[in-house]
Design a protein around this motif. Structure first.
Motif, mmCIF file in Angstrom:
data_model
loop_
_atom_site.group_PDB
_atom_site.id
_atom_site.type_symbol
_atom_site.label_atom_id
_atom_site.label_comp_id
_atom_site.label_asym_id
_atom_site.label_seq_id
_atom_site.Cartn_x
_atom_site.Cartn_y
_atom_site.Cartn_z
ATOM 1 N N LEU A 1 1.823 9.561 1.860
ATOM 2 C CA LEU A 1 1.453 9.790 3.254
ATOM 3 C C LEU A 1 2.570 9.420 4.230
ATOM 4 C CD1 LEU A 1 -2.203 8.419 3.288
ATOM 5 C CD2 LEU A 1 -1.530 10.778 3.695
ATOM 6 N N GLY A 2 3.592 8.733 3.713
ATOM 7 C CA GLY A 2 4.629 8.223 4.609
ATOM 8 C C GLY A 2 4.123 7.064 5.442
ATOM 9 N N ALA A 3 3.135 6.340 4.908
ATOM 10 C CA ALA A 3 2.504 5.231 5.652
ATOM 11 C C ALA A 3 3.325 3.951 5.445
ATOM 12 C CB ALA A 3 1.066 5.046 5.181
ATOM 13 N N LEU A 4 4.416 3.858 6.180
ATOM 14 C CA LEU A 4 5.341 2.738 6.013
ATOM 15 C C LEU A 4 4.704 1.405 6.387
ATOM 16 C CD1 LEU A 4 8.205 1.738 5.365
ATOM 17 C CD2 LEU A 4 8.839 2.269 7.717
ATOM 18 N N ALA A 5 3.949 1.369 7.503
ATOM 19 C CA ALA A 5 3.335 0.109 7.952
ATOM 20 C C ALA A 5 2.359 -0.424 6.906
ATOM 21 C CB ALA A 5 2.620 0.316 9.280
ATOM 22 N N LEU A 6 1.572 0.479 6.302
ATOM 23 C CA LEU A 6 0.637 0.062 5.259
ATOM 24 C C LEU A 6 1.401 -0.465 4.051
ATOM 25 C CD1 LEU A 6 -2.233 -0.138 4.123
ATOM 26 C CD2 LEU A 6 -2.023 2.241 3.382
ATOM 27 N N GLY A 7 2.483 0.221 3.704
ATOM 28 C CA GLY A 7 3.313 -0.231 2.590
ATOM 29 C C GLY A 7 3.912 -1.597 2.846
ATOM 30 N N ARG A 8 4.300 -1.841 4.092
ATOM 31 C CA ARG A 8 4.858 -3.153 4.438
ATOM 32 C C ARG A 8 3.807 -4.250 4.326
ATOM 33 N NH1 ARG A 8 8.433 -1.001 9.473
ATOM 34 N NH2 ARG A 8 10.462 -0.916 8.414
ATOM 35 N N ARG A 9 2.555 -3.918 4.703
ATOM 36 C CA ARG A 9 1.482 -4.912 4.556
ATOM 37 C C ARG A 9 1.242 -5.218 3.082
ATOM 38 N NH1 ARG A 9 -0.823 -1.962 8.754
ATOM 39 N NH2 ARG A 9 -2.407 -0.969 7.443
ATOM 40 N N ALA A 10 1.342 -4.179 2.245
ATOM 41 C CA ALA A 10 1.223 -4.387 0.796
ATOM 42 C C ALA A 10 2.357 -5.275 0.292
ATOM 43 C CB ALA A 10 1.230 -3.042 0.068
ATOM 44 N N HIS A 11 3.548 -5.091 0.868
ATOM 45 C CA HIS A 11 4.713 -5.898 0.496
ATOM 46 C C HIS A 11 4.475 -7.377 0.842
ATOM 47 C CE1 HIS A 11 9.411 -6.270 0.656
ATOM 48 N NE2 HIS A 11 8.859 -7.094 -0.214
ATOM 49 N N VAL A 12 3.938 -7.616 2.037
ATOM 50 C CA VAL A 12 3.632 -8.995 2.461
ATOM 51 C C VAL A 12 2.626 -9.628 1.508
ATOM 52 C CG1 VAL A 12 2.549 -10.381 4.284
ATOM 53 C CG2 VAL A 12 4.186 -8.587 4.892
ATOM 54 N N TYR A 13 1.601 -8.848 1.133
ATOM 55 C CA TYR A 13 0.590 -9.359 0.195
ATOM 56 C C TYR A 13 1.230 -9.685 -1.153
ATOM 57 C CZ TYR A 13 -3.537 -9.580 -2.771
ATOM 58 O OH TYR A 13 -4.492 -9.999 -3.670
ATOM 59 N N MET A 14 2.130 -8.828 -1.615
ATOM 60 C CA MET A 14 2.823 -9.070 -2.893
ATOM 61 C C MET A 14 3.600 -10.375 -2.854
ATOM 62 S SD MET A 14 4.169 -5.197 -3.687
ATOM 63 C CE MET A 14 5.326 -5.686 -4.962
ATOM 64 N N LEU A 15 4.295 -10.611 -1.742
ATOM 65 C CA LEU A 15 5.059 -11.853 -1.590
ATOM 66 C C LEU A 15 4.129 -13.065 -1.582
ATOM 67 C CD1 LEU A 15 7.557 -10.632 1.151
ATOM 68 C CD2 LEU A 15 8.175 -11.310 -1.184
ATOM 69 N N LYS A 16 2.977 -12.904 -0.927
ATOM 70 C CA LYS A 16 2.014 -14.007 -0.775
ATOM 71 C C LYS A 16 1.446 -14.450 -2.116
ATOM 72 C CE LYS A 16 -2.260 -15.075 1.765
ATOM 73 N NZ LYS A 16 -3.289 -14.518 2.677
ATOM 74 N N VAL A 17 1.130 -13.464 -2.995
ATOM 75 C CA VAL A 17 0.475 -13.812 -4.268
ATOM 76 C C VAL A 17 1.449 -13.788 -5.446
ATOM 77 C CG1 VAL A 17 -1.767 -13.000 -3.461
ATOM 78 C CG2 VAL A 17 -0.271 -11.422 -4.709
ATOM 79 N N GLY A 18 2.722 -13.551 -5.181
ATOM 80 C CA GLY A 18 3.717 -13.598 -6.255
ATOM 81 C C GLY A 18 3.887 -12.310 -7.041
ATOM 82 N N LEU A 19 3.297 -11.207 -6.549
ATOM 83 C CA LEU A 19 3.408 -9.943 -7.278
ATOM 84 C C LEU A 19 4.755 -9.249 -7.059
ATOM 85 C CD1 LEU A 19 -0.168 -8.429 -6.872
ATOM 86 C CD2 LEU A 19 0.949 -9.098 -9.005
ATOM 87 N N ASP A 20 5.590 -9.810 -6.158
ATOM 88 C CA ASP A 20 6.927 -9.241 -5.977
ATOM 89 C C ASP A 20 7.781 -9.428 -7.227
ATOM 90 O OD1 ASP A 20 6.697 -12.018 -5.207
ATOM 91 O OD2 ASP A 20 8.810 -11.917 -4.622
ATOM 92 N N LYS A 21 7.329 -10.334 -8.109
ATOM 93 C CA LYS A 21 8.048 -10.557 -9.377
ATOM 94 C C LYS A 21 7.601 -9.561 -10.452
ATOM 95 C CE LYS A 21 9.957 -14.346 -7.716
ATOM 96 N NZ LYS A 21 9.385 -14.316 -6.367
ATOM 97 N N ASN A 22 6.502 -8.840 -10.173
ATOM 98 C CA ASN A 22 6.002 -7.830 -11.118
ATOM 99 C C ASN A 22 6.910 -6.607 -11.029
ATOM 100 O OD1 ASN A 22 4.488 -5.355 -11.850
ATOM 101 N ND2 ASN A 22 2.798 -6.756 -12.211
ATOM 102 N N LEU A 23 7.607 -6.277 -12.135
ATOM 103 C CA LEU A 23 8.628 -5.231 -12.107
ATOM 104 C C LEU A 23 8.048 -3.870 -11.739
ATOM 105 C CD1 LEU A 23 11.608 -4.592 -12.537
ATOM 106 C CD2 LEU A 23 11.124 -4.201 -14.959
ATOM 107 N N HIS A 24 6.859 -3.532 -12.277
ATOM 108 C CA HIS A 24 6.254 -2.231 -11.974
ATOM 109 C C HIS A 24 5.910 -2.124 -10.480
ATOM 110 C CE1 HIS A 24 6.068 -1.045 -16.115
ATOM 111 N NE2 HIS A 24 5.425 -2.138 -16.443
ATOM 112 N N ALA A 25 5.330 -3.194 -9.928
ATOM 113 C CA ALA A 25 4.972 -3.195 -8.509
ATOM 114 C C ALA A 25 6.228 -3.152 -7.639
ATOM 115 C CB ALA A 25 4.129 -4.420 -8.173
ATOM 116 N N ALA A 26 7.263 -3.893 -8.044
ATOM 117 C CA ALA A 26 8.517 -3.913 -7.273
ATOM 118 C C ALA A 26 9.185 -2.540 -7.281
ATOM 119 C CB ALA A 26 9.465 -4.966 -7.842
ATOM 120 N N ASN A 27 9.156 -1.857 -8.438
ATOM 121 C CA ASN A 27 9.725 -0.507 -8.503
ATOM 122 C C ASN A 27 8.952 0.465 -7.616
ATOM 123 O OD1 ASN A 27 11.833 -1.082 -10.271
ATOM 124 N ND2 ASN A 27 10.629 -0.680 -12.095
ATOM 125 N N ALA A 28 7.614 0.312 -7.592
ATOM 126 C CA ALA A 28 6.784 1.161 -6.723
ATOM 127 C C ALA A 28 7.092 0.886 -5.255
ATOM 128 C CB ALA A 28 5.306 0.917 -7.009
#
Length: 585
Positions: free
Chosen positions: A226-253
């Motif tokens: 959808l090109g929903a950058l703001a939503l993607g950024r909120r997902a990024h913040v959530y990933m950082l909060k719960v440690g999912l930024d270390k998940n390689l599949h999620a980080a690649n996505a």
């Protein structure tokens, strides 16, 4: 103690040894050899059961397990399930279906584990009829209400592009666990249904189900679509909060999201912050840079990837060839194509040939592109011919376009885009009778033109506009801004590019039609809705026309805005009156 009386003891000993070597194929073979020397018959259900279970756990070739399986006189349901599971997890899952058929012939009753493994195999081979048959069998056997079976059915229907059926099974579930939510959300995400994906994600969160890495990957795929950058950024913040930024599949996505939203800097930042990178990460950024018009950087990154010892895949080379195509690097593209085969032993697929045709077409070498297609080792598909037709449309090669259209008639006779491309050429030549004839044919054949739309994200909403759209609550302000845009662009010397307006009408009417294209309405909306200097990002489902391309270049200069447009073909980064595509669009 006689040999016969010691056999049960030896069988138990072998089973214990097998259970202890679940991570070593070498130890398994030693135990198997020991059992053969001790004359332990493989017809013994217990011995055979554990031999097959250990082999499958070790991900050994299934031919080994198959030989043992055929020697067991009366395999129990555990062994049948293990064989189905082994094939389901292998590169060739087809035999899992045959094993299940044999099981039914032998009147072996299934249990709760049979259908999840079987449906996993059927989902991999995308056999919708077999899957629906198994669904019916599961209902007859009373297993449909079991959560493991329901989860597998949701996954199966999503995998075969039947997202509605997946959702129907999901809605009938009394126990909607995280696996079920992930399966139904992923089904919509992978089938290019981003709106439904986001709706289900919000519903999931409202019901108190905490997302995991798999959920985030689906959410990021939908946000990217959808090109929903703001939503993607909120997902990024959530990933950082719960440690999912270390998940390689999620980080690649996440990396892919930023690239597909035209935010290359953030994509590069995610890449450089990866603790563990992979060829997927490198490939994602290479492709992201290429489609955003940064071909030189994409090729530099590819060279760095090679220096660091990563072996490129066939997908990596699609990105490399794409970079060459969008930067007009014809010789370099052919050099990489040859190197891909000779150095890395990668046999070209239709996607690679498509890049080469695109490479020649964008460079204006349409006759060479036609000869290249005729000499291809693979049978050209509709996409290949359509790529050439697009190049003919851009560079004004009408005769070759008509020949190309004849090939497309045999492959996909009712594709609306082919009619539009040929109509563009006829209109440019002012051959209005031919344009009319094409339109008549479209009506006769029931071919409907795909309506163009443009998406922009503002706040928590994605706004959609179509040509001449007057449905938005800010309609009056939008059209007032469109008038102001036209006035300011004319002061900059803008003259509407009317040659491709598909109608034999007056120039003034053509100019009016062009002024209300969906991307221009979307830009006007964003100009009145965001502070000065805010970047504007648009996702368009069709190719940006020549007039809009020219107009948006000037808008970026007049309003001092970065405007990023992702159309069906590529990204356009407009800044200060220029575009990243260098007009190779």
């Amino acid at each position: 103690m006689s040999g016969e009386s010691t056999k049960p003891y030896i069988v138990k000993k072998c089973i214990a040894l097998l259970l202890s070597c679940a991570s070593s194929t070498y130890k398994f073979k030693q135990v198997h050899a020991f059992s053969i020397r001790r004359h332990i018959p493989l017809s013994s259900p217990e011995m055979g059961k554990y031999l097959i279970f250990t082999l499958v756990s070790l991900s050994s070739p299934m031919c080994y397990a198959q030989k043992i399986f055929h020697q067991i006189q009366f395999p129990n349901i555990f062994t049948w399930n293990t064989m189905i599971r082994g094939y389901a997890e292998s590169e060739n899952p087809y035999p899992a279906i045959e094993i299940h058929n044999q099981m039914r012939v032998n009147s072996v009753a299934p249990d709760t584990h049979t259908y999840p493994f079987l449906l996993k195999a059927i989902a991999k081979v995308i056999d919708d009829r077999e899957g629906e048959k198994v669904h019916c069998i599961a209902i007859r056997n009373g297993f449909e209400s079991l959560v493991f079976v329901q989860n597998s059915l949701v996954h199966f229907y999503g995998a075969i592009s039947q997202a509605e059926k997946a959702h129907k099974v999901f809605e009938e579930m009394s126990d909607k666990n995280l696996v079920a939510w992930n399966s139904v959300i992923n089904g919509y995400a992978l089938n290019s249904r981003p709106t439904e994906t986001l709706t289900l994600f919000r519903k999931m969160v409202l019901q108190g189900v905490r997302p995991d890495g798999f959920t985030l990957v689906s959410l990021l795929i939908a946000s990217a679509e959808l090109g929903a950058l703001a939503l993607g950024r909120r997902a990024h913040v959530y990933m950082l909060k719960v440690g999912l930024d270390k998940n390689l599949h999620a980080a690649n996505a996440l990396l892919d999201l930023y690239a597909k939203c035209g935010n290359v800097k953030e994509a590069e930042q995610v890449f450089h912050e990866l603790e563990e990178d992979s060829v997927v990460s490198w490939t994602s950024l290479i492709v992201g840079l290429a489609v955003n018009g940064f071909g030189e950087k994409a090729l530099e990154l590819f060279e760095e990837m090679e220096r660091k010892g990563f072996v490129p895949t066939e997908i990596t080379f699609v990105g490399v060839l794409y970079a060459c195509s969008h930067c007009g690097l014809v010789d370099k593209g052919f050099a990489y194509f040859e190197r891909m085969q000779k150095m890395f032993g990668i046999k070209p697929k239709i996607e690679h040939y498509g890049c080469m045709v695109d490479l020649l077409g964008r460079a204006g070498l349409v006759e060479k592109a036609y000869k290249y297609i005729k000499d291809m080792q693979l049978q050209p598909n509709a996409v290949i011919w359509r790529t050439l037709l697009g190049a003919c449309s851009i560079h004004g090669h009408l005769a070759l376009a008509e020949m190309t259209r004849n090939h497309l008639k045999l492959l996909e006779p009712n594709h609306s885009g082919d009619y539009v491309l040929l109509s563009n050429l006829y209109a440019a030549e002012r051959r209005w009778s031919d344009v009319h004839q094409l339109r008549t044919t479209m009506l006769k054949e029931g071919v409907k033109k795909v309506p163009g739309h443009s998406l922009v994200e503002l706040g928590n909403r994605v706004h959609e506009f179509v040509m001449g759209d007057r449905s938005h609550p800010k309609n009056e302000a939008i059209y007032a801004m469109l008038g102001e845009i036209t006035r300011l662009l004319r002061l900059e010397g803008y003259v509407p590019h009317t040659s491709n307006v598909l109608a034999d009408i007056e120039e003034e009417e053509k100019e009016t039609a062009l002024a209300y294209h969906s991307e221009k309405i979307a830009i006007a909306f964003m100009l009145i809705s965001t502070p000065p200097g805010t970047p504007i990002r648009i996702v368009k489902n069709l190719r940006v026309c020549a007039d809009c391309h020219l107009a948006i270049k000037l808008m970026s200069k007049v309003f001092d805005r970065e405007i990023v447009v992702r159309d069906r073909s590529r990204f356009h980064h407009f800044t200060n009156g220029s575009c990243s595509c260098k007009d190779y669009w």
